[in-house]
Every structure is written in structure tokens, then in C-alpha cells.
Design a protein around this motif. Structure first.
Motif: not given
Length: 399
Positions: A217-224
Motif C-alpha cells: 500500500s501507498c498512503y498519500v496525505f496533504e491539503d486535507s
């Protein structure tokens, strides 16, 4: 097989919690019937990502029902590989899966298994005639408060009376209103599930996507915003794209227009992420708003009816806990019911045992629901993805 008169047990819903409950009862000689709205077992064959099953919850539910070897056979240790990134796609945390030469230690690992595969393992372990397909529940009403009998009516016209009713029917349960006034609350987060078929993933020109996602898995978080990618066992790569918006936000039905909307939302995100949107399977784009039930949700026990899994403690995907504790619910309720039936306990004693199970289930779920809410807040914070990476590292260190 119990020598005592067995109550008529109905399980509504064929997700992980319902199937584990059915299996747990069957393995202990207790008859039950599961009612599922899908037309047949292939109804969700193309849906669902991976589940990382934990030793004391999801794995335990399989282990205590004779499915430990099946889990070892079909789960993927290498899919424990995980990356956490910002919108530039550069990992700030990369946890590799176990090396093939490492000795397997399932107590310390959380091997991944496709939802579709897990469902089939469970289906293969229960009698085919114990599941009634194409039974969408329309209504459930109490007939006798003293005995707990309920009448169930299905969309296909079938009407049946049962002594014990278990709602395992998910986020928008039709059974929960018999117990609680709580309704699912919108996270304020909506979006889409998209995917690439295995043959598209395998094309050399798509190696950038494949390499970025890795084996797990690859989890990407930014800018809500959140973008989660998973590699299924068959090679399909799934993406779950969530952003803040009103509940009435609608993804266009036309796949070309849907892609345009998603590309606008993720306008300045990594090229490989936008590319995945551009070439996504146009027959497999689904809107996915997120909901939860209140942290600490409980209810006053009522005779003859209970709920488990998402119907009891719906939470988002931010702690990887939902399916694990849903499966644990199914196991533990199955053990309770098998015990009271084997002992020939009366209705009052049976209901006291179920009430005690409910309290334990809710206490367990409350801890995971609180963690899920905390992780959701971190994911939406201005510090994401660093905040999530720090929380993830702390969780791994505590194992």
C-alpha cells in the motif's frame, strides 16, 4: 450438535462479521441462516481492496474456526510493504514487507488478504444452504418482547420469524434502529474508488505507477485530501481518493467526466497519481463517502436482537481496525451463543449473556474508534503527511 432445542437464528448481512458468526456457529454444531441481499456469491467479485488481519482479532477469528492454514495459503506477507507520501509522491516513510527468508511470525505480522479472497474462504467453509442469496431485508419488527421473537420481511416476498436476530448488515443497518437511535455521521470526506486491471498494470509504460505503489500500500496525505493505493493479489491496483466536500457532492456517472472532476481535485499531485486517474478502468469507478458511528456507541440491550461489525461500530479506514474487530465480533458472539445453547439456558439467561457480549464488544470498539478518529484528524491536519508518518512509526514501535 447440541442436544437442546435450538433457537431459530437469523444473520442479516454476508460481510466478514456475518460470515464469521455463521461459521463459528456451524463449527460448534449450531444451525443458523444468513440472509444476503447480493444475488449470488459473485455479486462483489470486483469490489474491495486488501485487509491486514491482526493476530488477536481477524486472524483469531479464522484460527479458532479451522482456517489458519487457508489464511497462510492465501494471505500475502510481502503486501505488508507500506509507503507514506505527500502529494509529490516521494515517500517520507517506507516499511518493507518481511523478507522471504524470514521465519513467519504471524503474532507480530499483519499479512494482507484480498476482501474477495477472504469472503470466498469463509463461504467455502459453511454449508451452501445456510446462506439465502437475493434476500434484501425490507423490515424487521418485534413480535414478542418476552421471548425476543422478530418477524423479517424481504424484498422478494419471503417472511420469516426468528428467535435470535443478528444485524451484520453494515453501515446503514436496518437492524440497528431496533436498538439505537444513533445514525451514521458523515466525516465530511467523500470521493471515489478507482482501479487499474492487472493487464494494464503490467504494461511497461505503467511501471511508474507500479513502482510507486510497491507490493502493498501507498498512503498519500496533504491539503486535507487522501489518496490510498493498494495492490491486490491478482495484480489489480486500487485507488481510494477522498477530499473534503458536502455530502451532496456527486461524482458524475459518465466515467470521462468523473475522471475530469478527479483530475481537477488532484491537479497538482504527482504525475503517476494523475496518470492512474486518467487510465483507470471506466467500468469500475465508484463514489465512496465516509461515515462513522459515535465513538463509544452503546445501547440498552433488547431481547432477541443484536448487531455486530459496522452495524454496531462503524468507523473509517484510518486505523485498519474495522474488518478485524468485525471478525472478532462474529467469533465471540458465536462462542457465546453456542455456549448458552449447549447448556440449555433459558431465554433470560441467554439474553444476559448476549448483553454481556454487547458491553464487551462496545468497550473494545470504543478504543479503536477513538484511534481512528485521532488518525483522521491527523490526516486532515496541516502537518500531514508528517503527522501520519509519526503516528504510524509510534504504532509499529509499540508492537
Amino acid at each position: 450438535m447440541s442436544n437442546h432445542i435450538q433457537p431459530r437464528i437469523a444473520i442479516v448481512g454476508g460481510g466478514p462479521s456475518g460470515l464469521v458468526l455463521l461459521l463459528s456457529l456451524f463449527r460448534r454444531g449450531i444451525s443458523a441462516t444468513l440472509y444476503e441481499r447480493d444475488a449470488d456469491s459473485n455479486g462483489r467479485a470486483r469490489l474491495g481492496g486488501m485487509l491486514d488481519l491482526e493476530w488477536s482479532t481477524g486472524q483469531r477469528a479464522l484460527r479458532e474456526n479451522g482456517l489458519e492454514e487457508a489464511f497462510k495459503k492465501y494471505s500475502r506477507r510481502d503486501a505488508q510493504e507500506a509507503r507514506i507520501c505527500g502529494k509529490d509522491g516521494v515517500p517520507i516513510l517506507h516499511r518493507k514487507g518481511p523478507d522471504a527468508t524470514e521465519v513467519e511470525n504471524l503474532e507480530k505480522e499483519r499479512p494482507e488478504i484480498d476482501r474477495r479472497v477472504l469472503r470466498q474462504i469463509l463461504l467455502d467453509a459453511v454449508p451452501a444452504d445456510s446462506i439465502k442469496w437475493d434476500h434484501a431485508l425490507v423490515s424487521a419488527r418485534q413480535l414478542d418482547a418476552s421471548t425476543g421473537q422478530h418477524e423479517l420481511t424481504f424484498a422478494n416476498g419471503v417472511v420469516t420469524v426468528v428467535d435470535i436476530l443478528v444485524g451484520a448488515d453494515g453501515a446503514h443497518s436496518r437492524i440497528l434502529p431496533l436498538l439505537s437511535s444513533a445514525t451514521p455521521t458523515y466525516y465530511g470526506l467523500t470521493g471515489a474508488e478507482i482501479s487499474l486491471p492487472p493487464d494494464v498494470v503490467a504494461l511497461p509504460e505503467n511501471n511508474d505507477i507500479s513502482d510507486a505503489v510497491g507490493e502493498g500500500s501507498c498512503y498519500v496525505f496533504e491539503d486535507s485530501k487522501v489518496f490510498v493505493f493498494q495492490r491486490n493479489g491478482d495484480g489489480r491496483i486500487r485507488g481510494y481518493a477522498w477530499h473534503r466536500d458536502a455530502l451532496d457532492w456527486a461524482l458524475p456517472r459518465d466515467p470521462i467526466q468523473a475522471k475530469k472532476v478527479l483530475l481537477g481535485i488532484y491537479e497538482d499531485w504527482a504525475p503517476w497519481m494523475r496518470k492512474l486517474i486518467e487510465i483507470a478502468d471506466e467500468q469500475a469507478i465508484y463514489q465512496r463517502p465516509l461515515f462513522y458511528l459515535p465513538v463509544g456507541h452503546r445501547w440498552e440491550h433488547k431481547p432477541g436482537v443484536t448487531v455486530i461489525g459496522d452495524a454496531a461500530h462503524l468507523m473509517g479506514p484510518f486505523a485498519g481496525a474495522g474488518a478485524n474487530i468485525a471478525m472478532l465480533d462474529g467469533l465471540e458472539l458465536g462462542l457465546v451463543l453456542a455456549d448458552v445453547i449447549d447448556q440449555g439456558l433459558d431465554v433470560k439467561e441467554r439474553e444476559a449473556a448476549i448483553a454481556a457480549f454487547e458491553e464487551g464488544m462496545c468497550a473494545c470498539a470504543e478504543k479503536y474508534a477513538a484511534l481512528t478518529m485521532r488518525n483522521f484528524e491527523l490526516a486532515m491536519s496541516d502537518d500531514a503527511p508528517l503527522s501520519i508518518a509519526s503516528s504510524f512509526t509510534q504504532s509499529v514501535d509499540e508492537l
